[in-house]
Scaffold this motif. Sequence first.
Motif, PDB file in Angstrom:
ATOM      1  N   UNK A  91       3.458  -7.122  -5.844  1.00 17.23           N
ATOM      2  CA  UNK A  91       4.690  -6.504  -6.311  1.00 17.23           C
ATOM      3  C   UNK A  91       5.155  -5.349  -5.448  1.00 17.23           C
ATOM      4  N   UNK A  92       4.300  -4.862  -4.571  1.00 22.00           N
ATOM      5  CA  UNK A  92       4.671  -3.741  -3.714  1.00 22.00           C
ATOM      6  C   UNK A  92       4.907  -4.127  -2.277  1.00 22.00           C
ATOM      7  N   UNK A  93       4.718  -5.390  -1.936  1.00 20.87           N
ATOM      8  CA  UNK A  93       4.913  -5.847  -0.570  1.00 20.87           C
ATOM      9  C   UNK A  93       3.666  -5.700   0.273  1.00 20.87           C
ATOM     10  N   UNK A  94       3.896  -5.516   1.563  1.00 19.64           N
ATOM     11  CA  UNK A  94       2.834  -5.390   2.554  1.00 19.64           C
ATOM     12  C   UNK A  94       2.751  -3.937   3.001  1.00 19.64           C
ATOM     13  N   UNK A  95       1.536  -3.410   3.070  1.00 23.59           N
ATOM     14  CA  UNK A  95       1.347  -2.008   3.411  1.00 23.59           C
ATOM     15  C   UNK A  95       0.432  -1.872   4.612  1.00 23.59           C
ATOM     16  N   UNK A  96       0.826  -1.012   5.537  1.00 21.03           N
ATOM     17  CA  UNK A  96       0.013  -0.663   6.701  1.00 21.03           C
ATOM     18  C   UNK A  96      -0.612   0.700   6.430  1.00 21.03           C
ATOM     19  N   UNK A  97      -1.950   0.765   6.514  1.00 20.90           N
ATOM     20  CA  UNK A  97      -2.689   2.002   6.270  1.00 20.90           C
ATOM     21  C   UNK A  97      -3.510   2.299   7.507  1.00 20.90           C
ATOM     22  N   UNK A  98      -3.381   3.518   8.039  1.00 19.09           N
ATOM     23  CA  UNK A  98      -4.110   3.878   9.265  1.00 19.09           C
ATOM     24  C   UNK A  98      -5.569   4.233   9.006  1.00 19.09           C
ATOM     25  N   UNK A  99      -5.998   4.173   7.757  1.00 22.13           N
ATOM     26  CA  UNK A  99      -7.386   4.459   7.412  1.00 22.13           C
ATOM     27  C   UNK A  99      -7.646   5.901   7.051  1.00 22.13           C
ATOM     28  N   UNK A 100      -6.676   6.768   7.280  1.00 22.01           N
ATOM     29  CA  UNK A 100      -6.878   8.172   6.924  1.00 22.01           C
ATOM     30  C   UNK A 100      -5.801   8.680   5.967  1.00 22.01           C
ATOM     31  N   UNK A 101      -4.547   8.713   6.398  1.00 23.73           N
ATOM     32  CA  UNK A 101      -3.533   9.308   5.528  1.00 23.73           C
ATOM     33  C   UNK A 101      -2.177   8.624   5.561  1.00 23.73           C
ATOM     34  N   UNK A 102      -1.866   7.877   6.600  1.00 20.91           N
ATOM     35  CA  UNK A 102      -0.513   7.334   6.747  1.00 20.91           C
ATOM     36  C   UNK A 102      -0.409   5.935   6.146  1.00 20.91           C
ATOM     37  N   UNK A 103       0.584   5.774   5.264  1.00 20.94           N
ATOM     38  CA  UNK A 103       0.869   4.503   4.606  1.00 20.94           C
ATOM     39  C   UNK A 103       2.309   4.110   4.944  1.00 20.94           C
ATOM     40  N   UNK A 104       2.509   2.894   5.420  1.00 22.57           N
ATOM     41  CA  UNK A 104       3.845   2.382   5.692  1.00 22.57           C
ATOM     42  C   UNK A 104       4.024   1.104   4.890  1.00 22.57           C
ATOM     43  N   UNK A 105       5.073   1.068   4.074  1.00 19.10           N
ATOM     44  CA  UNK A 105       5.308  -0.064   3.185  1.00 19.10           C
ATOM     45  C   UNK A 105       6.434  -0.929   3.731  1.00 19.10           C
ATOM     46  N   UNK A 106       6.168  -2.225   3.784  1.00 20.12           N
ATOM     47  CA  UNK A 106       7.179  -3.221   4.131  1.00 20.12           C
ATOM     48  C   UNK A 106       7.418  -4.054   2.876  1.00 20.12           C
ATOM     49  N   UNK A 107       8.664  -4.066   2.422  1.00 17.26           N
ATOM     50  CA  UNK A 107       8.981  -4.857   1.239  1.00 17.26           C
ATOM     51  C   UNK A 107      10.306  -5.586   1.443  1.00 17.26           C
ATOM     52  N   UNK A 108      10.765  -6.275   0.429  1.00 17.57           N
ATOM     53  CA  UNK A 108      11.990  -7.066   0.562  1.00 17.57           C
ATOM     54  C   UNK A 108      13.238  -6.196   0.684  1.00 17.57           C
ATOM     55  N   UNK A 167      13.275  -3.199   2.620  1.00 17.49           N
ATOM     56  CA  UNK A 167      13.339  -2.520   3.923  1.00 17.49           C
ATOM     57  C   UNK A 167      12.885  -3.393   5.090  1.00 17.49           C
ATOM     58  N   UNK A 168      12.638  -4.675   4.832  1.00 22.28           N
ATOM     59  CA  UNK A 168      12.186  -5.574   5.902  1.00 22.28           C
ATOM     60  C   UNK A 168      12.651  -6.995   5.578  1.00 22.28           C
ATOM     61  N   UNK A 169      12.264  -7.930   6.403  1.00 25.06           N
ATOM     62  CA  UNK A 169      12.603  -9.341   6.169  1.00 25.06           C
ATOM     63  C   UNK A 169      11.579 -10.042   5.280  1.00 25.06           C
ATOM     64  N   UNK A 170      10.668  -9.307   4.682  1.00 24.95           N
ATOM     65  CA  UNK A 170       9.698  -9.897   3.778  1.00 24.95           C
ATOM     66  C   UNK A 170      10.451 -10.566   2.622  1.00 24.95           C
ATOM     67  N   UNK A 171      10.241 -11.874   2.401  1.00 22.89           N
ATOM     68  CA  UNK A 171      11.050 -12.582   1.404  1.00 22.89           C
ATOM     69  C   UNK A 171      10.755 -12.200  -0.043  1.00 22.89           C
ATOM     70  N   UNK A 172       9.530 -11.857  -0.353  1.00 16.79           N
ATOM     71  CA  UNK A 172       9.134 -11.454  -1.703  1.00 16.79           C
ATOM     72  C   UNK A 172       8.103 -10.342  -1.600  1.00 16.79           C
ATOM     73  N   UNK A 173       8.001  -9.541  -2.637  1.00 13.87           N
ATOM     74  CA  UNK A 173       7.082  -8.405  -2.632  1.00 13.87           C
ATOM     75  C   UNK A 173       5.687  -8.738  -3.163  1.00 13.87           C
TER      76      UNK A 173
END
Length: 184
Positions: free
Chosen positions: A130-147, A149-155
Amino acid sequence: DQGLVIYDGIEWFIFNKENSGLPDNVIYAIAIDNKGTKWIGTESGGIGVYNGEEWEIFNNTNSPLPVNWITTIVFDDDGNKWIGTLEGGLVKFDGKKWTIYNMENSGIPNNSVYAIAFDKNKNIWVGTGGGGLTLFDGTAKWTVFNSDNSALPKDFVYSLLIDEQGRKWIGTWKGGMAMYKEPE
């Protein structure tokens, strides 16, 4: 809901709650560490760890595991166990310390984690329900890709694979498959 089935090339072996230390007969995840130990994620029993002789169980009554429904288990190059849960967030276990990443204490957009993969830079990619795809650098930075803000078809991201070229292959619920290649 019959348990864990192992085929050794000759015989089939069935492990279930009745004949082994397996904590639940419904299994969602299986991972084998570099020592050959099997990590089994179950629907309601937490994690069963089998070293070939003995079982060890991790659940929400004997460990910091937030819930007992385990959806995925993946190991990183350092031997850390990354565990996806249904509604309990992302869990990292280094063999001693448990770290829970959830919507209250991190940038993860949903507490149901279905897929985990690592890229060549050791970033953690997390597919959520339900939240899409998330990139986590392993320490503090989280970047969310969802329908939104990106071409992701579903969350709802249920499967994830990163190929040798670094492309992310993303399986979604009722949205088909998407492929993401980072800009160069």
